[in-house]
Design a protein around this motif. Sequence first.
Motif, short mmCIF file in Angstrom:
data_model
loop_
_atom_site.label_atom_id
_atom_site.label_comp_id
_atom_site.label_asym_id
_atom_site.label_seq_id
_atom_site.Cartn_x
_atom_site.Cartn_y
_atom_site.Cartn_z
N MET A 143 25.97 57.52 67.32
CA MET A 143 25.95 58.94 67.73
C MET A 143 26.59 59.82 66.67
O MET A 143 26.06 60.88 66.33
N VAL A 144 27.74 59.37 66.15
CA VAL A 144 28.44 60.19 65.14
C VAL A 144 27.55 60.35 63.90
O VAL A 144 27.38 61.46 63.38
N ARG A 199 28.83 54.49 69.61
CA ARG A 199 29.46 55.77 69.23
C ARG A 199 29.28 56.04 67.73
O ARG A 199 29.11 57.17 67.30
N GLY A 208 24.26 60.04 63.72
CA GLY A 208 23.08 60.84 64.07
C GLY A 208 23.39 62.33 64.09
O GLY A 208 22.58 63.16 63.67
N ALA A 209 24.60 62.66 64.59
CA ALA A 209 24.98 64.08 64.73
C ALA A 209 25.47 64.67 63.41
O ALA A 209 25.62 65.89 63.29
N ASP A 210 25.72 63.80 62.43
CA ASP A 210 26.37 64.24 61.19
C ASP A 210 25.54 65.27 60.41
O ASP A 210 26.08 66.24 59.87
N GLY A 211 24.22 65.05 60.36
CA GLY A 211 23.34 66.06 59.77
C GLY A 211 23.28 66.06 58.24
O GLY A 211 22.43 66.71 57.66
N LEU A 235 19.10 56.33 66.21
CA LEU A 235 19.31 56.22 64.76
C LEU A 235 18.56 54.99 64.23
O LEU A 235 18.92 53.85 64.53
N ASP A 242 19.06 62.45 56.28
CA ASP A 242 17.93 62.35 57.21
C ASP A 242 17.41 60.92 57.33
O ASP A 242 16.48 60.65 58.07
N THR A 244 20.82 55.06 70.22
CA THR A 244 21.24 56.46 70.04
C THR A 244 20.22 57.25 69.21
O THR A 244 20.48 58.37 68.79
#
Length: 364
Positions: free
Chosen positions: A30-31, A27, A33-36, A66, A39, A64
């Motif tokens: 995922m968090v 998780r 990776g999604a943070d944006g 990353l 890079d 995930t």
Amino acid sequence: MKRIEVGLRRNIDDSYQVYIGEGILERVGMVLGADGSADRHVIITDSNVEELHKKRVQEAFEKTGLRTDCITIAPGENAKEISTVVDLAEKLLSLGADRKTMVIALGGGVVGDLTGFTASIYMRGIPFVIMPTTLLAAVDSSIGGKTGVDAASGKNMLGTFYQPKKVFIDLDFLETLPDAVFRSGLAEAIKYGAIESPEMLDRIKKAAEKGALRKIGFLKRLVAESCMIKKRIVELDEHDYGLRRILNFGHTTGHAIEAASGYLLSHGESIAIGMAIAARLSEKLHGLPATSRKMITETINAVGLSDVIPPTVGAEDIIARLSMDKKKEGGKTNFVMLRRLGEAFVNGGIQEEILRETLEESRT
Ligand SMILES: NC(=O)c1ccc[n+]([C@@H]2O[C@H](COP(=O)([O-])OP(=O)(O)OC[C@H]3O[C@@H](n4cnc5c(N)ncnc54)[C@H](O)[C@@H]3O)[C@@H](O)[C@H]2O)c1
């Protein structure tokens, strides 16, 4: 005379989430990776944590999507010096890290303090997150944004305030902690008990007596409550001008003892002794009930920490180091004292005679 104002009244939102759980690595990936906001990601860890956990962390992240690079430093307080920061920066440069790179502190308080400091100065600041792997980092150092390194004259003499973007506390990491490192973290939790929550102090003592300190249920509650206490204090006084200073209970003499021992005593071991000294001074000077002082020292002993200064650390060395303390202002060293359990305040200085006498009493 001409006058020009550089108007810098800003309103910056430096808020961040602290996630606490077990088995949360995927998780976390995922968090992040999604943070944006980044890079690429670079893990900074020490060689002990690398050996025990790096592969597992990187594999969970990779599932995930990353991908992370990793930089490893030597373990322990001796690495917490400016040359390590320079070394870390050089390694980040050679990896091509830029302002869109996020660094991940995977380790204890030393890795967290070094990574935060490096992140705060690398290219004038890059984002960082903390994944604490020691109890001390989980209950204390990962929250609040204090970063820094030691100097020859004392602990944490160079540093910045620089908040992480997120903190991920996976309690699974604590399973591999050697007992001595685990105990060191309990000292900071005992501190919260003394300054804010007598009920928590009682629970730590009872868990120690039942041999339940490493039970996951106990730890989950201890970590969550400690984080809540620290976050409430930091929110009110981020830059340590007032209330936040009560978090230094036991740290004034503790830091001096740690440095005087040549860092042979750990941070937690040193502040446990420092808290016992602060409790003794509080009883003498501010009417802390003897039963409350006893509760503090009994809890320190119950978790397996010592409350006495070892013979190898001299009183004069401690006093000399106290005079260089950061908490010193206008010629006086600030001490955090207790009126009663859960009621801490900053006392702006103690006469050297009383201090010397108390240090001598604190040897047995
Ligand atoms: N920034 C803050 O607000 C703050 C607050 C309190 C303490 N600190 C600092 O934190 C430092 C102490 O932190 P610490 O006690 O975590 O020490 P540490 O980071 O040196 O870790 C202690 C030892 O445990 C090992 N280790 C780490 N995770 C492990 C794991 N999961 N399993 C097995 N071994 C593991 C490390 O390699 C090291 O040898 C001190 O430098 C202190 O000044 C900072």
